[in-house]
Motif scaffolding. Structure first.
Motif: not given
Ligand SMILES: Cc1cc2nc3c(=O)[nH]c(=O)nc-3n(C[C@H](O)[C@H](O)[C@H](O)COP(=O)(O)O)c2cc1C
Length: 155
Positions: A10, A14-15, A58, A100, A102
């Protein structure tokens, strides 16, 4: 009692929230559950575990969160004997990252399969563009996943 370990990748939490939300749901089904943000190859090789669940977002352009990156690359490059391992994948992403979406979850699924592990159920892909709260789709999915795990245990 059968044990499940949830490996979390994470950036923004969120994860981790998903893992913390489903932990008591699995415990109510009789599993002991541990959540870790420091995944290791030893977690995968631990034959005392009934299954490993990955809850991983991701970041970047299809990249792993920093806390998951070394684990993935070590596994991908060095490999491990995973034919005993049952696993599930919860993948957090955002469909606005079209190319990209997930990808981290897809990559970890592919490398587990490459080294012989058995996936339980289909991977859950949670789209942040669709779900403000990722714990809701995860709660729907985890009951079915646990049922499928139990069916495999009985075979
Ligand atoms: C800088 C940035 C890059 C991201 N790149 C991707 C990506 O390449 N593919 C994708 O599916 N989501 C991408 N996301 C979305 C995150 O995976 C998504 O918001 C996720 O819920 C975040 O989970 P977390 O809070 O566990 O980090 C990106 C988000 C950010 C802020």
């Amino acid at each position: 009692m059968a044990a499940i370990k949830i490996l979390v990748g994470t950036v923004y939490g969120g994860a981790r929230d998903v893992a913390d939300h489903i932990q008591p749901m699995l415990e109510a089904k009789g599993y002991t559950v541990e959540v870790s943000e420091e995944p290791t190859i030893a977690d995968l090789e631990n034959k005392d575990l009934e299954a490993v669940l990955v809850s991983c977002s991701t970041t970047g352009a299809g990249d792993f969160p920093p806390n998951f990156d070394k684990f993935y690359h070590t596994l991908n490059e060095a490999g491990a004997a995973l034919s005993h391992l049952k696993y599930g994948i919860i993948s957090l992403g955002d469909s606005s990252y079209d190319e990209t979406f997930c990808d981290a979850g897809k990559k970890i699924d592919a490398v587990f399969a490459e080294y012989g592990a058995q996936r339980i159920g289909r991977p859950l892909e949670i789209d942040a563009a669709e779900h403000f709260d990722a714990t809701e789709p995860a709660a729907d999915w985890i009951g079915r996943w646990a049922d499928q795990l139990q069916q495999v245990e009985m075979v």
